[in-house]
Design a protein around this motif. Structure first.
Motif, PDB file in Angstrom:
ATOM      1  N   VAL A  41       0.859  -1.180   0.000  1.00 37.78           N
ATOM      2  CA  VAL A  41       0.000   0.000   0.000  1.00 37.78           C
ATOM      3  C   VAL A  41       0.900   1.236   0.000  1.00 37.78           C
ATOM      4  N   VAL A  42       0.780   2.028  -1.059  1.00 40.49           N
ATOM      5  CA  VAL A  42       1.627   3.211  -1.195  1.00 40.49           C
ATOM      6  C   VAL A  42       0.749   4.461  -1.268  1.00 40.49           C
ATOM      7  N   PHE A  43       0.955   5.365  -0.335  1.00 36.21           N
ATOM      8  CA  PHE A  43       0.262   6.653  -0.385  1.00 36.21           C
ATOM      9  C   PHE A  43       1.116   7.584  -1.248  1.00 36.21           C
ATOM     10  N   THR A  44       0.511   8.082  -2.328  1.00 34.50           N
ATOM     11  CA  THR A  44       1.236   8.909  -3.280  1.00 34.50           C
ATOM     12  C   THR A  44       0.263   9.902  -3.898  1.00 34.50           C
ATOM     13  N   CYS A  45       0.732  10.691  -4.859  1.00 34.58           N
ATOM     14  CA  CYS A  45      -0.147  11.699  -5.450  1.00 34.58           C
ATOM     15  C   CYS A  45       0.412  12.166  -6.786  1.00 34.58           C
ATOM     16  N   ASN A  46      -0.271  13.129  -7.394  1.00 32.88           N
ATOM     17  CA  ASN A  46       0.150  13.666  -8.693  1.00 32.88           C
ATOM     18  C   ASN A  46       1.197  14.762  -8.589  1.00 32.88           C
ATOM     19  N   HIS A  47       0.974  15.714  -7.686  1.00 29.68           N
ATOM     20  CA  HIS A  47       1.707  16.985  -7.737  1.00 29.68           C
ATOM     21  C   HIS A  47       3.095  16.952  -7.098  1.00 29.68           C
ATOM     22  N   CYS A  48       3.283  16.111  -6.098  1.00 29.87           N
ATOM     23  CA  CYS A  48       4.505  16.141  -5.292  1.00 29.87           C
ATOM     24  C   CYS A  48       5.741  15.747  -6.114  1.00 29.87           C
ATOM     25  N   PRO A  49       6.796  16.554  -6.096  1.00 30.86           N
ATOM     26  CA  PRO A  49       8.019  16.219  -6.845  1.00 30.86           C
ATOM     27  C   PRO A  49       8.628  14.880  -6.424  1.00 30.86           C
ATOM     28  N   PHE A  50       8.536  14.569  -5.125  1.00 32.91           N
ATOM     29  CA  PHE A  50       9.067  13.286  -4.638  1.00 32.91           C
ATOM     30  C   PHE A  50       8.248  12.129  -5.207  1.00 32.91           C
ATOM     31  N   ALA A  51       6.931  12.287  -5.189  1.00 34.63           N
ATOM     32  CA  ALA A  51       6.050  11.241  -5.718  1.00 34.63           C
ATOM     33  C   ALA A  51       6.310  11.025  -7.205  1.00 34.63           C
ATOM     34  N   LYS A  52       6.517  12.104  -7.932  1.00 32.97           N
ATOM     35  CA  LYS A  52       6.784  11.998  -9.366  1.00 32.97           C
ATOM     36  C   LYS A  52       8.071  11.211  -9.634  1.00 32.97           C
ATOM     37  N   LYS A  53       9.076  11.437  -8.789  1.00 33.05           N
ATOM     38  CA  LYS A  53      10.339  10.723  -8.973  1.00 33.05           C
ATOM     39  C   LYS A  53      10.200   9.228  -8.722  1.00 33.05           C
ATOM     40  N   TYR A  54       9.161   8.861  -7.971  1.00 31.26           N
ATOM     41  CA  TYR A  54       8.966   7.441  -7.656  1.00 31.26           C
ATOM     42  C   TYR A  54       7.915   6.756  -8.530  1.00 31.26           C
ATOM     43  N   GLU A  55       7.240   7.497  -9.395  1.00 28.44           N
ATOM     44  CA  GLU A  55       6.153   6.902 -10.188  1.00 28.44           C
ATOM     45  C   GLU A  55       6.598   5.671 -10.975  1.00 28.44           C
ATOM     46  N   ASP A  56       7.701   5.796 -11.693  1.00 25.80           N
ATOM     47  CA  ASP A  56       8.167   4.672 -12.508  1.00 25.80           C
ATOM     48  C   ASP A  56       8.595   3.497 -11.628  1.00 25.80           C
ATOM     49  N   ARG A  57       9.187   3.805 -10.481  1.00 24.20           N
ATOM     50  CA  ARG A  57       9.609   2.738  -9.570  1.00 24.20           C
ATOM     51  C   ARG A  57       8.403   2.011  -8.970  1.00 24.20           C
ATOM     52  N   ILE A  58       7.373   2.774  -8.629  1.00 27.16           N
ATOM     53  CA  ILE A  58       6.152   2.170  -8.089  1.00 27.16           C
ATOM     54  C   ILE A  58       5.496   1.293  -9.152  1.00 27.16           C
ATOM     55  N   ASN A  59       5.480   1.774 -10.380  1.00 24.08           N
ATOM     56  CA  ASN A  59       4.902   1.000 -11.479  1.00 24.08           C
ATOM     57  C   ASN A  59       5.686  -0.290 -11.702  1.00 24.08           C
ATOM     58  N   ALA A  60       6.998  -0.189 -11.627  1.00 17.33           N
ATOM     59  CA  ALA A  60       7.853  -1.373 -11.797  1.00 17.33           C
ATOM     60  C   ALA A  60       7.620  -2.385 -10.676  1.00 17.33           C
ATOM     61  N   LEU A  61       7.439  -1.889  -9.455  1.00 11.68           N
ATOM     62  CA  LEU A  61       7.152  -2.783  -8.326  1.00 11.68           C
ATOM     63  C   LEU A  61       5.854  -3.545  -8.544  1.00 11.68           C
ATOM     64  N   ALA A  62       4.834  -2.831  -9.023  1.00 11.14           N
ATOM     65  CA  ALA A  62       3.537  -3.474  -9.265  1.00 11.14           C
ATOM     66  C   ALA A  62       3.669  -4.599 -10.287  1.00 11.14           C
ATOM     67  N   LYS A  63       4.405  -4.326 -11.355  1.00  4.45           N
ATOM     68  CA  LYS A  63       4.574  -5.317 -12.422  1.00  4.45           C
ATOM     69  C   LYS A  63       5.425  -6.503 -11.962  1.00  4.45           C
ATOM     70  N   LYS A  64       6.441  -6.215 -11.163  1.00  2.00           N
ATOM     71  CA  LYS A  64       7.349  -7.278 -10.712  1.00  2.00           C
ATOM     72  C   LYS A  64       6.676  -8.224  -9.727  1.00  2.00           C
ATOM     73  N   TYR A  65       5.912  -7.659  -8.792  1.00  5.29           N
ATOM     74  CA  TYR A  65       5.417  -8.490  -7.693  1.00  5.29           C
ATOM     75  C   TYR A  65       4.009  -9.039  -7.866  1.00  5.29           C
ATOM     76  N   LYS A  66       3.270  -8.525  -8.826  1.00  2.00           N
ATOM     77  CA  LYS A  66       1.926  -9.076  -9.070  1.00  2.00           C
ATOM     78  C   LYS A  66       1.976 -10.563  -9.406  1.00  2.00           C
ATOM     79  N   PRO A  67       2.885 -11.005 -10.301  1.00  2.00           N
ATOM     80  CA  PRO A  67       2.968 -12.440 -10.602  1.00  2.00           C
ATOM     81  C   PRO A  67       3.376 -13.281  -9.392  1.00  2.00           C
ATOM     82  N   GLN A  68       4.010 -12.645  -8.405  1.00  2.00           N
ATOM     83  CA  GLN A  68       4.435 -13.350  -7.197  1.00  2.00           C
ATOM     84  C   GLN A  68       3.350 -13.344  -6.110  1.00  2.00           C
ATOM     85  N   GLY A  69       2.236 -12.686  -6.397  1.00  2.00           N
ATOM     86  CA  GLY A  69       1.117 -12.705  -5.460  1.00  2.00           C
ATOM     87  C   GLY A  69       0.994 -11.489  -4.564  1.00  2.00           C
ATOM     88  N   TYR A  70       1.811 -10.457  -4.838  1.00  2.00           N
ATOM     89  CA  TYR A  70       1.751  -9.236  -4.023  1.00  2.00           C
ATOM     90  C   TYR A  70       1.028  -8.136  -4.802  1.00  2.00           C
TER      91      TYR A  70
END
Length: 201
Positions: free
Chosen positions: A59-88
């Motif tokens: 569970v990740v609390f994030t948003c559109n506007h925050c510069p920190f959140a923007k820097k993590y968008e691609d990483r969060i997306n990669a995490l979702a893709k990596k761990y979904k097949p593993q059941g997370y």
């Protein structure tokens, strides 16, 4: 003497009431997290109960506007893709009040999710009821839960906000690996680095 005792009792009750708060106690490691049912950018409602076979939840609390959140968008997306097949299952929640930060409106969320090709439900904490229960204070702020919604890790995704290629400690991924092997994550908590959550006073 009796009047004094009654007066002191009254003062004690008044002070306790005046300084009490409806804000929930932030989660600690080992607490059982609250489930939720929140609207995603696809118009559907999502909650952890929808994933009966999940091995855990990110569970990740994030948003559109925050510069920190923007820097993590691609990483969060990669995490979702990596761990979904593993059941997370990764569920991202925008906790901000759009009246205070218009860029975090639900309509803007839909645009951002489409632009970035989010591979996870991007949920809106309408009424700001969920983030206080979790104790989230920043965007981004990550919580790793096991299949029973027991909190196993709280904090930052990794140790380098500015550069994914320069990350030395993948806190969240290491916590998932520990969970997979039946071990206790180390560290169990780290300091979330990001923008403060925009909430009405």
């Amino acid at each position: 003497m009796k009047k004094l005792s009654v007066f002191l009792l009254f003062v004690t009750v008044f002070l306790a009431t005046a300084f009490s708060s409806d804000v929930p106690t932030p989660y600690k490691i080992g607490d059982k997290a609250t489930d939720f049912k929140l609207k995603s950018v696809d118009g559907k409602m999502y909650g952890m109960a929808d994933y009966k076979d999940a091995k855990g939840f990110i569970v990740v609390f994030t948003c559109n506007h925050c510069p920190f959140a923007k820097k993590y968008e691609d990483r969060i997306n990669a995490l979702a893709k990596k761990y979904k097949p593993q059941g997370y299952v990764l569920l991202a929640i925008n906790p901000n009040d759009p009246a205070l930060e218009p860029d975090d409106s639900f309509e803007s969320m839909k645009v951002r999710a489409k632009e970035k090709g989010f591979a996870f439900p991007y949920l809106f904490d309408d009424g700001q009821k969920i983030y206080p229960q979790y104790g989230a204070t920043k965007t981004p702020h990550a919580f790793l839960l096991d299949k029973n919604r027991v909190v196993k890790y709280i904090g930052a995704i990794d140790d380098n906000v500015d550069s994914a290629s320069d990350v030395k400690e993948k806190y969240l991924e290491n916590a998932i690996a520990a969970l997979e092997s039946g071990k206790t994550p180390s560290p169990e908590t780290t300091k979330a680095i990001g923008c403060s959550i925009k909430a009405k006073k």
